[in-house]
Design a protein around this motif. Structure first.
Motif, short mmCIF file in Angstrom:
data_model
loop_
_atom_site.label_atom_id
_atom_site.label_comp_id
_atom_site.label_asym_id
_atom_site.label_seq_id
_atom_site.Cartn_x
_atom_site.Cartn_y
_atom_site.Cartn_z
N GLN A 1 0.84 -1.19 0.00
CA GLN A 1 0.00 0.00 0.00
C GLN A 1 0.88 1.24 0.00
N GLY A 2 0.58 2.21 -0.87
CA GLY A 2 1.40 3.40 -1.01
C GLY A 2 1.06 4.50 -0.02
N ALA A 3 0.68 4.10 1.19
CA ALA A 3 0.36 5.08 2.24
C ALA A 3 0.27 4.33 3.56
N ASP A 4 0.40 5.08 4.68
CA ASP A 4 0.22 4.42 5.98
C ASP A 4 -1.25 4.50 6.40
N THR A 5 -1.55 4.06 7.61
CA THR A 5 -2.94 4.00 8.07
C THR A 5 -3.59 5.37 8.17
N LYS A 6 -2.77 6.42 8.27
CA LYS A 6 -3.32 7.78 8.34
C LYS A 6 -3.36 8.45 6.97
N GLY A 7 -3.02 7.69 5.92
CA GLY A 7 -3.05 8.24 4.57
C GLY A 7 -1.79 9.00 4.19
N ASN A 8 -0.73 8.86 5.01
CA ASN A 8 0.53 9.53 4.73
C ASN A 8 1.26 8.78 3.61
N THR A 9 1.40 9.40 2.43
CA THR A 9 1.99 8.70 1.28
C THR A 9 3.52 8.68 1.29
N SER A 10 4.14 9.28 2.32
CA SER A 10 5.60 9.20 2.38
C SER A 10 6.04 7.94 3.13
N ARG A 11 5.08 7.20 3.72
CA ARG A 11 5.38 5.91 4.37
C ARG A 11 4.57 4.84 3.67
N TRP A 12 5.25 3.82 3.16
CA TRP A 12 4.58 2.76 2.43
C TRP A 12 4.54 1.48 3.26
N LEU A 13 3.45 0.73 3.08
CA LEU A 13 3.32 -0.59 3.70
C LEU A 13 3.94 -1.61 2.74
N VAL A 14 4.93 -2.36 3.22
CA VAL A 14 5.60 -3.33 2.36
C VAL A 14 5.65 -4.71 3.02
N ASP A 15 5.83 -5.71 2.16
CA ASP A 15 6.06 -7.09 2.59
C ASP A 15 7.54 -7.36 2.35
N ALA A 16 8.27 -7.63 3.42
CA ALA A 16 9.72 -7.87 3.29
C ALA A 16 10.00 -9.37 3.22
N GLY B 1 8.06 -11.87 4.65
CA GLY B 1 7.77 -12.39 5.99
C GLY B 1 7.23 -11.25 6.81
N PRO B 2 8.13 -10.44 7.39
CA PRO B 2 7.63 -9.29 8.15
C PRO B 2 6.99 -8.26 7.22
N ARG B 3 5.92 -7.66 7.71
CA ARG B 3 5.27 -6.57 6.98
C ARG B 3 5.28 -5.35 7.85
N GLY B 4 5.48 -4.18 7.24
CA GLY B 4 5.48 -2.97 8.03
C GLY B 4 5.72 -1.76 7.13
N PHE B 5 5.93 -0.62 7.79
CA PHE B 5 6.06 0.63 7.07
C PHE B 5 7.52 1.03 6.89
N VAL B 6 7.81 1.63 5.72
CA VAL B 6 9.14 2.16 5.43
C VAL B 6 8.99 3.49 4.71
N PRO B 7 10.00 4.38 4.80
CA PRO B 7 9.94 5.65 4.07
C PRO B 7 9.97 5.39 2.56
#
Length: 124
Positions: free
Chosen positions: A94-109, A111-117
């Motif tokens: 997802q190209g945004a975080d839970t607050k809709g911030n598009t500078s933090r993306w949700l990625v699948d690494a 296994g672990p999933r989380g947000f990165v700049p």
């Protein structure tokens, strides 16, 4: 906090928000294109066999167009942030975080999933 457009009717307010987001998006795309033409891309690092298997699994799960490479080490500081090393491959969820911030993306690494700049990722 009082918003400058707080007095507007909701549909007009959302129109203003949407317009400014589109404008920012266009500026960001233009900046990214200019940046990519000026800077030579860092050499792709050879992948270890384990990393290669992970990439293949990410491709089969998410498709090749969703893969990104980490351009510099990322130290996750908030909850749900990932800590990743330069050269790692991730898949965009997802190209945004839970607050809709598009500078933090949700990625699948892989296994672990989380947000990165988003700024520290480039298409693989």
């Amino acid at each position: 906090p009082q918003l400058p457009h707080g007095h507007m009717a909701l549909p007009s307010f959302w129109k203003v928000v949407e317009d400014s987001l589109q404008q920012s998006g266009a500026q960001l795309r233009a900046f990214c294109q200019a940046f990519e033409t000026v800077t030579p891309s860092p050499e792709a690092q050879p992948l270890t066999p384990a990393e290669e298997r992970k990439v293949l699994s990410l491709v089969s799960k998410h498709g090749p167009d969703k893969l990104y490479q980490v351009t510099s080490n990322i130290n996750g500081s908030k909850d749900l942030d990932l800590t990743l090393l330069r050269g790692q491959i991730v898949a965009l969820l997802q190209g945004a975080d839970t607050k809709g911030n598009t500078s933090r993306w949700l990625v699948d690494a892989g296994g672990p999933r989380g947000f990165v700049p988003a700024a520290k990722l480039r298409p693989y």
